[in-house]
Write a protein that holds these residues in place. Structure first.
Motif, mmCIF file in Angstrom:
data_model
loop_
_atom_site.group_PDB
_atom_site.id
_atom_site.type_symbol
_atom_site.label_atom_id
_atom_site.label_comp_id
_atom_site.label_asym_id
_atom_site.label_seq_id
_atom_site.Cartn_x
_atom_site.Cartn_y
_atom_site.Cartn_z
ATOM 1 N N GLY A 234 15.886 16.320 -22.195
ATOM 2 C CA GLY A 234 15.207 15.428 -21.248
ATOM 3 C C GLY A 234 13.820 15.051 -21.737
ATOM 4 O O GLY A 234 13.534 15.083 -22.934
ATOM 5 N N SER A 235 12.941 14.740 -20.779
ATOM 6 C CA SER A 235 11.667 14.131 -21.176
ATOM 7 C C SER A 235 10.729 15.088 -21.909
ATOM 8 O O SER A 235 9.749 14.634 -22.501
ATOM 9 N N SER A 236 11.014 16.379 -21.917
ATOM 10 C CA SER A 236 10.164 17.292 -22.699
ATOM 11 C C SER A 236 10.288 17.016 -24.193
ATOM 12 O O SER A 236 9.387 17.337 -24.960
ATOM 13 N N CYS A 245 5.715 16.678 -16.068
ATOM 14 C CA CYS A 245 7.162 16.489 -15.845
ATOM 15 C C CYS A 245 7.887 17.832 -15.908
ATOM 16 O O CYS A 245 7.339 18.818 -16.423
ATOM 17 N N ASP A 246 9.091 17.861 -15.369
ATOM 18 C CA ASP A 246 9.814 19.132 -15.326
ATOM 19 C C ASP A 246 10.270 19.543 -16.729
ATOM 20 O O ASP A 246 10.160 18.762 -17.680
ATOM 21 N N LEU A 247 10.746 20.771 -16.829
ATOM 22 C CA LEU A 247 11.242 21.269 -18.119
ATOM 23 C C LEU A 247 12.745 21.495 -17.974
ATOM 24 O O LEU A 247 13.190 22.428 -17.297
ATOM 25 N N ASP A 248 13.515 20.578 -18.576
ATOM 26 C CA ASP A 248 14.977 20.703 -18.541
ATOM 27 C C ASP A 248 15.398 21.535 -19.741
ATOM 28 O O ASP A 248 14.957 21.262 -20.864
ATOM 29 N N MET A 249 16.227 22.521 -19.497
ATOM 30 C CA MET A 249 16.668 23.354 -20.619
ATOM 31 C C MET A 249 18.138 23.700 -20.428
ATOM 32 O O MET A 249 18.625 23.718 -19.298
HETATM 33 MG MG MG Z 1 13.253 16.080 -16.729
#
Ligand code: MG
Ligand code: GTP
Length: 584
Positions: A234-236, A245-249
């Motif tokens: 994602g945006s990370s 922004c959030d951290l998608d993992m």
């Molecule tokens: Mg995200």
């Protein structure tokens, strides 16, 4: 090696941190041989150039290469909760007993933290072997060995520091006030878009902290699944991440299944015994369930753990308190990682892409078109696809279609995931730059005009072919999933949200057109250009009230489009109170 002088390192117990401030000087002598010294400086080259926006200066690496290097870097890094009044020089001297330090920085997030990257992984082991589990008389701590540590001072009086204090690294986006100041003092609308990009893009330090957080979570997950990998997506990592922004993992278990070497064992083949469950979904739910429990019970700094296992894509959501990241952990998500790689390529091909995406995303957030709460709103992912599509439609195109990226692919790029062809060229140097020289000002205005008049009622958006196609169903907004081509990534968007988007796009195109006719001087206090677009209608820009003068034909066109698409709630675009928010 025994520590002298500064303090005692303890593995962080499973509870809170204190707010504190450090005073320190900036030593320059703890770096690895051949690397740039200690603090982050402007002259230094970050690993993932396109991630942090310094792509003009640095060769563009492949996505997989950047991710591999970041992961390896994170494995040599520790996160240390520090007390206030720590002396930076002594702190680094103390840590460097375990080996040379490559980089470090400090930041505040419900406490004061240091991120320290050693040159060698062995140094982390050495530091960990010195750390001990704290003895608490009143509370019980569950012993847990991680790379998230706590530094305590043995003797406070030793620590009266030299009074030179350096800046902590800021991990948050600027306030709206600051942003408007910056935008108002820009020299042109193009300059405003680049200013916004520079202000909001992830910093080198923030990117490091994201990879470190994944690495720390991986250590926990590895207790259940040795050899697993936690990969950010994602945006990370896709070059479109905004501070905050959030951290998608995602938990990648595929690495576990890969045999190291094929020994010639004659007629024998040895396999692991495994537990069978009725479906892959159930397996995913079970895996995420135990990882969620583990993070909740034993994960230092992991709070507010929610297991959302019945969602279409099951996930565990939690806050990583020490880094300040809201984390979404999924598994079996290699297509999402592939989407991140594709967006990374698009974001790296032309400097205008990220500038335009950031502005459109900030514009959408400022007008409450996007939200951090799931619902009928458009998502940042969809907005990014719309910008990419728009840039594919320019003449000459600024971005290539996904099909043309596929046609450039080599045999080694071939990638089939869950039966979907996800092949595209991964070497950025093999993609010819665009000959298009349009300004960002023009592109922003044309973006709003294009989507303000797009036939959403009958056409879909797809970046694979880069052309409008008939919608296969009646969803108000149809953006084809680039890899799972029978899916719509914006299925959730309601007709009223789409209508609100269309109206705001038209308003914004109109504002930019007025700017063309008589732009206020950049030094004037009146918000202008991009700044005017980020304000709620009527708040400061007299131009928006003039919007009523929109040609009748345009209104009729919109109305007809709405009727055709069979919408019940289209007649009045929801124009509630819109708060300015610049958060992701
Ligand atoms: Mg995200
Ligand atoms: P932020 O809003 O900055 O977090 O952007 P993001 O791109 O990280 O979006 P989000 O956190 O919502 O989703 C993370 C990633 O999941 C995206 O970048 C996509 O790769 C993928 N994703 C999100 N939504 C969808 C969707 O509807 N369909 C598909 N196929 N993938 C999605």
């Amino acid at each position: 090696m025994a520590a002298r002088g500064v303090g005692i390192l303890a593995r962080l117990p499973l509870h809170s941190q204190r707010r504190s401030r450090v005073q320190r000087s900036i030593p320059r002598h703890f770096s690895c041989p051949g690397t740039v010294a200690a603090n982050f400086g402007s002259e230094e080259q970050p690993l993932g150039s396109a991630e942090t926006g310094s792509e003009d200066k640095i060769p563009k690496k492949r996505f997989s290469e950047v991710q591999k290097e970041r992961r390896e870097q994170a494995q040599r890094t520790v996160l240390i909760h520090c007390p206030n009044n720590i002396n930076e020089k002594k702190f680094l001297k103390y840590l460097s007993q375990h080996g040379p330090i490559n980089k470090h920085f400090f930041y505040e997030s419900f406490g004061f933290y240091a991120v320290v990257e050693f040159c060698q992984k062995d140094s982390v082991n050495s530091l960990q072997s010195e750390a001990h589990t704290p003895n608490k008389s009143t509370e019980s701590a569950i012993p847990f060995k991680s790379r998230f540590l706590n530094l305590k001072l043995k003797n406070l009086s030793n620590q009266i520091p030299e009074q030179l204090s350096a800046q902590t690294n800021n991990q948050s986006p600027p306030s709206s006030k600051k942003l408007f100041e910056l935008l108002n003092y820009a020299e042109s609308i193009d300059d405003q878009l680049y200013t916004l990009l520079k202000t909001f893009q992830l910093t080198e330090e923030n990117v490091r902290l994201r990879h470190l957080t994944c690495s720390l979570i991986e250590d926990i997950a590895a207790a259940y699944f040795p050899g697993c990998v936690i990969r950010p997506f994602g945006s990370s990592v896709n070059t479109f991440g905004k501070l905050g922004c959030d951290l998608d993992m995602f938990l990648d278990l595929d690495e576990i299944g890969k045999p190291n070497v094929h020994k010639n064992a004659g007629n024998f083949l040895m396999e692991f015994q495994m537990k069978n469950v009725p479906s892959e979904r159930i397996a995913t739910q079970k895996i995420l369930s135990v990882i969620g429990e583990c993070l909740d019970n034993f994960g230092p700094g992991c709070v507010g753990v929610q297991k959302i296992l019945n969602a279409r894509c099951p996930l565990v959501r939690f806050s990583h308190q020490a880094s300040g990241f809201q984390c979404d952990l999924t598994t079996n998500n290699s297509i999402a990682l592939k989407s991140s790689e594709l967006l990374y390529i698009y974001g790296s091909l032309d400097a205008r892409v990220r500038a335009l995406v950031f502005s459109v995303r900030c514009w959408a957030r400022a007008h409450s078109l996007t939200s951090s709460i799931p619902g009928a709103w458009i998502t940042n992912f969809s907005l990014t696809m719309m910008v990419i599509f728009f840039l594919q439609r320019r003449s000459p195109p600024i971005l290539p279609t996904l099909d043309s990226l596929k046609s450039l692919a080599d045999a080694e790029d071939r990638c089939i995931l869950d039966g979907n062809n996800c092949t595209f060229i991964r070497d950025l140097y093999k993609i010819k730059p665009s000959g298009n020289t349009e300004t960002l000002e023009l592109l922003l205005k044309e973006f709003f005009e294009y989507f303000g008049n797009f036939a959403f009622n009958k056409n879909s958006i797809n970046i694979r072919q880069g052309r409008e196609q008939n919608k296969p169903d009646s969803s108000p907004l149809y953006i084809q999933n680039p890899f799972e081509t029978s899916l719509n990534i914006s299925k959730n968007v309601s007709q009223s949200q789409l209508q609100k988007f269309v109206e705001l796009a038209r308003d914004s195109a109109w504002i930019l057109e007025q700017e063309d006719k008589g732009q206020p001087s950049p030094s004037s206090k009146q918000p202008w250009g991009l700044a005017a677009l980020l304000l709620p209608p009527g708040a400061a820009s007299p131009s928006l009230s003039k919007k009523k003068k929109k040609p009748m034909a345009e209104k009729v066109k919109g109305l007809l489009a709405a009727i055709k698409s069979n919408s019940a709630d289209i007649s009045k675009g929801s124009r509630g109170k819109r708060a300015i928010s610049t958060q992701a």
